[in-house]
Design an enzyme around this catalytic site. Structure first.
Site, PDB file in Angstrom:
ATOM      1  CD  GLU A   1      -2.704  -1.126   2.806  1.00 48.33           C
ATOM      2  OE1 GLU A   1      -2.560  -0.161   3.546  1.00 48.33           O
ATOM      3  OE2 GLU A   1      -3.153  -2.209   3.046  1.00 48.33           O
TER       4      GLU A   1
ATOM      5  CE  LYS B   1       5.652   5.165   6.606  1.00 47.29           C
ATOM      6  NZ  LYS B   1       5.090   6.460   7.127  1.00 47.29           N
TER       7      LYS B   1
ATOM      8  CG  ASP C   1       4.577  12.644   3.933  1.00 49.12           C
ATOM      9  OD1 ASP C   1       4.550  12.484   5.245  1.00 49.12           O
ATOM     10  OD2 ASP C   1       5.389  13.432   3.605  1.00 49.12           O
TER      11      ASP C   1
ATOM     12  CE1 TYR D   1      -7.857   7.596  -2.103  1.00 47.70           C
ATOM     13  CE2 TYR D   1      -5.618   8.196  -1.817  1.00 47.70           C
ATOM     14  CZ  TYR D   1      -6.701   8.046  -2.778  1.00 47.70           C
ATOM     15  OH  TYR D   1      -6.876   8.643  -3.746  1.00 47.70           O
TER      16      TYR D   1
ATOM     17  CE  LYS E   1      10.469   6.627   6.706  1.00 47.21           C
ATOM     18  NZ  LYS E   1       9.688   7.676   6.964  1.00 47.21           N
TER      19      LYS E   1
ATOM     20  CB  CYS F   1      28.274  42.460 -10.976  1.00 42.15           C
ATOM     21  SG  CYS F   1      28.690  40.756 -11.633  1.00 42.15           S
TER      22      CYS F   1
ATOM     23  CB  CYS G   1      32.481  42.535 -13.141  1.00 43.83           C
ATOM     24  SG  CYS G   1      30.959  43.370 -13.475  1.00 43.83           S
TER      25      CYS G   1
ATOM     26  CB  CYS H   1      25.899  42.082 -14.082  1.00 41.46           C
ATOM     27  SG  CYS H   1      27.618  42.797 -14.427  1.00 41.46           S
TER      28      CYS H   1
ATOM     29  CB  CYS I   1      30.572  40.977 -16.243  1.00 43.80           C
ATOM     30  SG  CYS I   1      30.263  39.988 -14.857  1.00 43.80           S
TER      31      CYS I   1
HETATM   32  S1  IVH Z   1      -0.507   1.032   8.726  1.00 48.06           S
HETATM   33  C1  IVH Z   1      -0.608  -1.162  12.548  1.00 48.06           C
HETATM   34  N1  IVH Z   1      -0.718   1.762   6.282  1.00 48.06           N
HETATM   35  O1  IVH Z   1       2.555   5.753   8.406  1.00 48.06           O
HETATM   36  C2  IVH Z   1      -0.952  -0.158  11.244  1.00 48.06           C
HETATM   37  N2  IVH Z   1       0.105   3.282   7.839  1.00 48.06           N
HETATM   38  O2  IVH Z   1       5.067   5.246  10.072  1.00 48.06           O
HETATM   39  C3  IVH Z   1       0.257   0.774  11.183  1.00 48.06           C
HETATM   40  N3  IVH Z   1       0.590   5.616   6.944  1.00 48.06           N
HETATM   41  O3  IVH Z   1       1.204   6.342  11.635  1.00 48.06           O
HETATM   42  C4  IVH Z   1      -0.161   1.768  10.315  1.00 48.06           C
HETATM   43  N4  IVH Z   1      -0.176   5.168   4.827  1.00 48.06           N
HETATM   44  O4  IVH Z   1      -0.003   7.388   9.826  1.00 48.06           O
HETATM   45  C5  IVH Z   1      -0.537   1.872   7.379  1.00 48.06           C
HETATM   46  N5  IVH Z   1      -1.423   2.200   4.110  1.00 48.06           N
HETATM   47  C6  IVH Z   1      -0.909   2.836   5.131  1.00 48.06           C
HETATM   48  C7  IVH Z   1      -0.415   3.994   5.565  1.00 48.06           C
HETATM   49  C8  IVH Z   1       0.318   4.301   6.852  1.00 48.06           C
HETATM   50  C9  IVH Z   1       0.560   6.094   5.528  1.00 48.06           C
HETATM   51  C10 IVH Z   1       1.135   6.240   8.127  1.00 48.06           C
HETATM   52  C11 IVH Z   1       0.176   5.924   9.369  1.00 48.06           C
HETATM   53  C12 IVH Z   1       1.323   5.419  10.420  1.00 48.06           C
HETATM   54  C13 IVH Z   1       2.716   5.659   9.565  1.00 48.06           C
HETATM   55  C14 IVH Z   1       3.857   4.703  10.263  1.00 48.06           C
END
Ligand code: IVH
Length: 676
Positions: free
Chosen positions: A113, A115, A117, A227, A318, A412, A415, A430, A435
């Protein structure tokens, strides 16, 4: 619609459904106006029966509730975080550890999935109705931000939104990530710029600031999205036991769930699936800082337990951070080849986007001023993909008070010549043609095809002769000797002779080419031609007043000023004198007013109206001008003739009233031919 409780409930559901179609499915079924109309109707019902209003009413989304502090709320289950992996080896090591505990995992399936931000939010539904939205807090106790959460349009106020046949646990607590699409973020910042207000640094900060607003009216104006990816807790009823099916179930209930998640039925396939994310990260419209790897079988994953706050059954791979903060140690200034001064940041080295950086662009001096970037600030740096690193802005909260403001240099840095900034322009220049920073570019331009067209004098050779100090300004080209050229790498007799020949030949280039070659700001090929035809020699342009230049059609005040400034400068005067000395003083006979006098329509003001046969409106205007006449758009006493086509309109009437002679298209041509 009659005001009955039944109708009220129906209308409420209808609006919630259309809201879902628009914000979750991206597939609206009715127009915005129709939607607004339904809302108005609902508000009317609620005005009559305030006792009907419930938490799932769409009118609750635009809350304006203000409270001093957010109430603390315990979570029904710990809101855990994730351990990190940074490469595939870490992922393998993680999985090997889990297999040791549960050998049967060897053949398990996985979900990958995005992650996201953003910020975790926990939503509580009771009997299908959203009753609470809580921040993560410390994972055990969070803060109640329900009023703010309700303003996020993609969050259903009641579930299931659409498919009533799905049963929902009496209590369902889900977890998701609130974020902002990059496109929404950019739009928001553009609006702030238009209003002259301070812009936000990045989508994540904006989302965070918006969720923790005391006034949910403000939150409602921020384009937040969400989401959902986890069922944190449920009471009564059942939920699917795998992550894949849970996401599907959440989607069916009407929750927004990312489309980027993928299922893999074994570890090897999942490892390969990780490669897809490099591209996903580039193409999706929201920021992700990694991929979350989840063992699909949730009871099995949970049985593995956790380390601190990190469940063993899931791990985050990450990505290298693209945005990092560091201390801005100084601001340097580059002089580009066009003379533009560009500021750049020098900071404590940091790893950004996977590489160590210590410098980044600051765009221009207005950017430093508008973002209020000071030396000593903690600044946010971004480096994404191939993009060169740039400073986003200062973290003002981290200021200590000894940070120093910065202003554009008045001289400048290369020069020492005074810098210039034209009104309405962002760039600081300039203008000294000698120059050193600009010299290479100037010589290259001088020799280029549209200018003096010196074959064999491309950028490489220009760099060679400038770096060998053979050329300090363009006039030095005419002093180059065979011996000097032969001392350069790659020059043999023939190459040197050819270049010297080409340089010599350039002495015969016409005035317009020489003017273009001088590299005066704003004087390109077309402008050079205009100037050449009007003035006839370099000297007469050099002696022209700004007003004289400005009076010429096509020359605005900025270019006129740039021309005057260029010729005012001593170093440029020397260049012009030396060029003349070497035989470059092309002259042409200027187009005199007298020659205009000979043209057939000289001195005549002519207006054309109606649809013509042979000419378009622009075409007839050009014909009049070419033949020395003046073409105007409106009829006045000064008009000499009106050329009338089909459906002429008011201009022909006015001409008749003023007694101005009317011509047909053919008669105009006749007039031209007769006077020729
Ligand atoms: S699962 C036990 N799924 O990432 C469940 N986290 O560094 C743990 N995050 O605090 C989280 N997308 O805020 C999960 N698809 C996703 C995510 C996700 C973003 C964030 C979440 C968590 C942080 C962990």
């Amino acid at each position: 619609m009659e005001i009955t409780l039944e109708n009220y409930e129906k209308l409420k559901q209808e609006i919630n459904y259309h809201n879902y179609q628009y914000h979750v499915n991206d597939a609206p079924l009715i127009s915005d106006a129709e939607f607004d109309h339904l809302l108005i109707e609902l508000r009317e019902m609620e005005a009559v029966h305030p006792e009907w209003v419930s938490p799932d009413s769409p009118t609750m989304r635009a809350g304006s509730v203000t409270s001093e502090k957010f109430a603390k709320v315990p979570h029904p289950a710990p809101v855990l975080s994730l351990a990190n992996a940074f490469n595939k080896n870490d992922v393998r090591a993680w999985f090997d550890r889990q297999i040791k505990t549960d050998p049967q995992l060897e053949t398990c399936a996985f979900m990958l999935e995005p992650k996201i931000d953003g910020l975790t939010i926990v939503l509580r539904y009771e009997n299908g109705i959203l009753v609470q939205g809580v921040t993560r807090g410390d994972g055990i106790i969070g803060e109640d931000v329900t009023a703010n959460v309700r303003t996020i349009k993609s969050i259903p106020l009641r579930i299931p939104v659409n498919k009533t046949e799905i049963s929902v646990p009496r209590v369902l607590v889900v977890r998701g990530e609130v974020f902002m699409f990059n496109s929404d973020f950019e739009k928001l910042n553009e609006e702030l710029i238009a209003k002259g207000e301070k812009t936000w640094l990045n989508p994540r900060n904006t989302a965070a600031g918006s969720l923790r607003q005391q006034n949910s009216d403000i939150t409602a104006k921020r384009p937040l999205s969400i989401y959902i990816y986890q069922i944190l807790y449920h009471e009564g009823g059942t939920v699917p036991p795998t992550q894949h099916d849970r996401l599907e179930y959440l989607r069916e209930l009407g929750f927004p769930v990312s489309n980027e998640s993928r299922y893999y039925n074994n570890f090897g396939a999942m490892l390969e699936g990780l490669d897809r994310w490099t591209e996903v990260r580039e193409t999706i419209d929201f920021d992700i800082d990694g991929v979350v790897i989840k063992i699909d079988d949730l009871p099995r994953a949970e049985a593995l337990g956790f380390v601190g706050k990190d469940p063993r059954g899931q791990i985050a791979l990450k990505f290298p951070a693209r945005e990092v903060t560091t201390i801005l140690e100084n601001i340097g200034v580059n002089v580009g080849r066009t003379g533009v001064l560009t500021p750049f940041a020098m900071f404590e080295p940091v790893v950004c986007g996977g590489v160590t950086v210590s410098k980044a662009t600051l765009h221009n001096f207005d950017f430093i001023r508008d973002r209020d970037i000071r030396i000593g600030d903690r600044v946010l740096i971004k480096r994404a993909g191939d993009v060169i690193p740039y400073v986003i802005g200062p973290i003002t909260e981290a200021r200590k008070g000894d940070e120093k403001a910065f202003t554009a240099p008045e001289t400048c840095p290369v020069c020492g010549h005074k810098t210039e900034r034209l009104e309405g322009e962002v760039a600081v220049y300039c203008v000294n043609a000698s120059c050193p920073a600009q010299l290479i570019r100037n010589v290259e331009h001088y020799a280029s095809r549209g200018a003096m067209d010196i074959t064999g004098l491309g950028i490489k050779v220009v760099e060679q002769i400038v770096n060998a100090d053979l050329v300090r300004d363009v006039s030095d080209l005419y002093t180059l000797s065979r011996e000097a050229l032969l001392s350069l790498e790659g020059f043999a007799d023939k190459k040197a002779d050819n270049l010297l020949d080409a340089i010599k030949t350039s002495k015969k280039q016409p005035l317009n080419r020489l003017l273009n070659a001088l590299g005066i700001r704003g004087v390109g090929e077309a402008m050079a031609e205009l100037l050449a035809n009007r003035f006839g020699s370099v000297d007469s342009i050099a002696n022209a007043e700004k007003e004289t230049l400005e009076s010429i059609e096509g020359i605005g005040p900025n270019i006129a000023q740039a021309i005057v400034d260029w010729f005012d400068q001593d170093s440029n005067k020397t260049i012009v004198e030396r060029l003349k000395h070497f035989g470059l003083d092309p002259r042409i006979e200027i187009q005199s007013r007298d020659s205009q006098k000979d043209l057939p329509l000289y001195g005549l003001n002519i207006v054309a109206t109606g649809t013509l046969q042979a000419y378009s409106r622009e075409g007839i205007k050009a014909l009049i001008k070419e033949n020395g006449g003046k073409s105007a758009d409106s009829v006045s006493k000064k008009t000499d003739y009106v050329v009338v086509g089909d459906n002429p309109g008011s201009k022909a009437e006015k001409a008749a009233k003023l007694g101005i002679p009317i011509l047909s298209e053919a008669q105009l041509i006749e007039l031209i031919n007769k006077n020729q």
